[in-house]
Design an enzyme around this catalytic site. Structure first.
Site, mmCIF file in Angstrom:
data_model
loop_
_atom_site.group_PDB
_atom_site.id
_atom_site.type_symbol
_atom_site.label_atom_id
_atom_site.label_comp_id
_atom_site.label_asym_id
_atom_site.label_seq_id
_atom_site.Cartn_x
_atom_site.Cartn_y
_atom_site.Cartn_z
ATOM 1 N N ASP A 51 0.838 -0.925 -0.652
ATOM 2 C CA ASP A 51 -0.057 0.305 -0.028
ATOM 3 C C ASP A 51 0.869 1.329 -0.218
ATOM 4 O O ASP A 51 0.688 2.272 0.855
ATOM 5 C CB ASP A 51 -1.456 0.125 1.470
ATOM 6 C CG ASP A 51 -1.970 0.882 1.295
ATOM 7 O OD1 ASP A 51 -2.384 1.438 -0.098
ATOM 8 O OD2 ASP A 51 -2.331 1.539 2.381
ATOM 9 N N LYS A 88 -2.199 3.559 -6.933
ATOM 10 C CA LYS A 88 -2.241 5.315 -7.264
ATOM 11 C C LYS A 88 -2.360 6.297 -8.226
ATOM 12 O O LYS A 88 -1.617 6.047 -9.509
ATOM 13 C CB LYS A 88 -1.483 6.320 -6.053
ATOM 14 C CG LYS A 88 -1.309 5.736 -4.329
ATOM 15 C CD LYS A 88 -2.190 5.394 -3.603
ATOM 16 C CE LYS A 88 -1.598 4.497 -2.599
ATOM 17 N NZ LYS A 88 -2.995 3.606 -1.565
HETATM 18 C C1 LIG Z 1 -0.994 4.224 2.846
HETATM 19 S S1 LIG Z 1 0.150 4.404 3.247
HETATM 20 C C2 LIG Z 1 0.115 2.765 4.893
HETATM 21 C C3 LIG Z 1 -1.167 2.030 5.288
HETATM 22 C C4 LIG Z 1 -1.372 0.813 5.632
HETATM 23 N N1 LIG Z 1 -1.916 -0.293 4.112
HETATM 24 C C5 LIG Z 1 -2.566 0.924 6.862
HETATM 25 O O1 LIG Z 1 -3.557 -0.623 6.412
HETATM 26 O O2 LIG Z 1 -2.237 0.338 7.624
HETATM 27 C C6 LIG Z 1 1.213 4.214 3.384
HETATM 28 C C7 LIG Z 1 3.026 3.783 3.694
HETATM 29 O O3 LIG Z 1 3.479 3.527 2.866
HETATM 30 C C8 LIG Z 1 5.063 3.921 3.241
HETATM 31 N N2 LIG Z 1 6.174 4.106 2.261
HETATM 32 C C9 LIG Z 1 5.930 4.825 0.918
HETATM 33 N N3 LIG Z 1 7.194 4.407 0.875
HETATM 34 C C10 LIG Z 1 7.816 3.377 1.622
HETATM 35 C C11 LIG Z 1 8.912 2.452 0.958
HETATM 36 N N4 LIG Z 1 9.555 3.120 0.331
HETATM 37 N N5 LIG Z 1 9.349 1.853 1.974
HETATM 38 C C12 LIG Z 1 8.634 0.881 2.965
HETATM 39 N N6 LIG Z 1 7.437 2.136 3.605
HETATM 40 C C13 LIG Z 1 7.435 3.353 2.361
HETATM 41 C C14 LIG Z 1 4.304 5.319 4.234
HETATM 42 O O4 LIG Z 1 5.758 5.473 5.301
HETATM 43 C C15 LIG Z 1 3.009 5.161 4.447
HETATM 44 O O5 LIG Z 1 3.157 3.874 5.916
#
Ligand SMILES: C[S@@+](CC[C@H](N)C(=O)[O-])C[C@H]1O[C@@H](n2cnc3c(N)ncnc32)[C@H](O)[C@@H]1O
Length: 363
Positions: free
Chosen positions: A285, A314
């Site tokens: 996600d 997205k």
């Molecule tokens: C929409 S949120 C996820 C929400 C989660 N699925 C939930 O149900 O609580 C997106 C997450 O992706 C993480 N993220 C973005 N790029 C990332 C990367 N390259 N590696 C690890 N996490 C990443 C962000 O830190 C964020 O916490």
């Protein structure tokens, strides 16, 4: 697709529901579906109405729509129905009679009745009316012999009130249509889950997987990886089913998720981290360009790091269909030589500017 579509029913076209603001994409998908089946007609969709209609040049037996009337196919359809009558000028004091007459004129019997509206703020004000009107309309249709609730193999009759005076009459076979009224699964927020996005993965499980696939793949003891897991709504869905989850995110995981005892939290980059051994699930996600996510997931599947994946794409505000098509093409390029695969993409009720997908090699 069903072979049980009623051959005698003359169908005017397809009626599909969507989230408001996605009518254009849905209409384009209906148009393409119909063209692929050699149908001639046109689509109608007004922005903000929450539905789109494909109208065939001439009414055709329902069987002409056999290969396309499956609601799972169009990404942006919450529901997909075969419409056979569009009734305007319904009188306020007796809406039942013209509806009954139109159903009788179709010469089709139905096994169940669903009254619904599009999912707009304006139309939602009619949901109380739909509830109150269901019993009297059922009685009228039963008396006319058009509704036979004892015959579950008959199609379901959907009456969609576009306005207080306008309704679409449509048929659906239960196995080809969304089982939820208006195509909206009403899921309760589970206690203990840290974010509402938990409902997205829950909806993905019931929408994108078959019963068999759920039983095989969501068993206690299996392993899963959640890329972009913070605060842990998706991780919680997996852990609460007894799966061991490696949650990858630099952000924190909520205490309730860690308290399940099923979760290992790794602060790492989801694009470069790989599991030491193969897992059943990789869910993702991360908010990133859809093509980057599609390429990452395809690589995990192609290299056997996970058996299956559910991931969020997205979408850009414009050219959403192009973005989805590009992801499909990327995945195909990576997996075509690996073997046949299942890729199912849906704009879920809990999705906004995004779609959710399932990918697995076919066994
Ligand atoms: C929409 S949120 C996820 C929400 C989660 N699925 C939930 O149900 O609580 C997106 C997450 O992706 C993480 N993220 C973005 N790029 C990332 C990367 N390259 N590696 C690890 N996490 C990443 C962000 O830190 C964020 O916490």
């Amino acid at each position: 697709m069903s072979s049980a579509l009623p051959a005698g029913l003359l169908v005017s076209g397809l009626l599909a529901y969507c989230r408001t603001g996605f009518e254009k994409e849905l209409a384009a998908e209906l148009d393409e579906l119909a063209a692929s089946a050699g149908l001639i007609g046109h689509v109608r969709a007004k922005p903000g109405t929450g539905f789109a209609v494909y109208q065939s040049l001439e009414a055709l037996p329902a069987t002409a729509f056999e290969d396309l009337a499956d609601w799972r196919r169009p990404v942006f359809a919450r529901q997909l129905l075969l419409w056979f009558a569009h009734i305007t000028d319904l009188p306020e004091r007796d809406r039942a009679s013209p509806l009954r007459d139109a159903v009788k004129a179709s010469r089709q019997r139905f096994g169940a009745l669903v009254l619904e509206t599009p999912d707009t703020d304006e139309a939602k004000q009619r949901s109380g009316f739909c509830r109150r009107f269901t019993a009297p309309l059922s009685r009228t249709l039963e008396q006319a012999g058009a509704l036979r609730p004892d015959q579950t193999d008959l199609p379901v009759l959907h009456v969609m009130f576009e306005s207080a005076t306008t309704a679409w009459l449509a048929a659906a076979m239960p196995q080809d249509s969304s089982p939820w009224p208006m195509g909206i699964p009403r899921l309760r927020m589970p206690g203990g889950a840290p974010s509402r996005s938990t409902l997205k993965l829950s909806e993905a499980f019931i929408t994108l997987l078959s019963e068999d696939e759920r039983q095989t793949s969501l068993r206690a003891g299996l392993r899963a990886v959640d890329l972009g897991a913070s605060p842990g709504g998706w991780t919680w869905q997996l852990a609460s089913r007894g799966l061991h989850v490696t949650a990858v995110d630099n952000g924190p995981l909520s205490a309730s998720v860690m308290a399940t005892g099923m979760v290992e939290h790794l602060r790492a980059d989801g694009f470069t981290w790989r599991p030491p051994r193969a897992v059943e699930w990789m869910v993702c996600d991360m908010v990133e360009q859809p093509s980057r996510i599609a390429a990452l997931v395809a690589d995990w599947i192609a290299t056997g790091r996970c058996r299956r994946s559910i991931f969020n794409l997205k979408l850009p505000m414009k050219r959403r269909l192009d973005a989805v098509a590009q992801c499909r093409a990327l995945i195909h390029k990576r997996l075509a030589s690996v073997g046949p695969y299942d890729l199912r993409i849906k704009h879920l009720y809990h999705d906004r500017e995004e779609v959710t997908a399932y990918l697995a090699l076919r066994r």
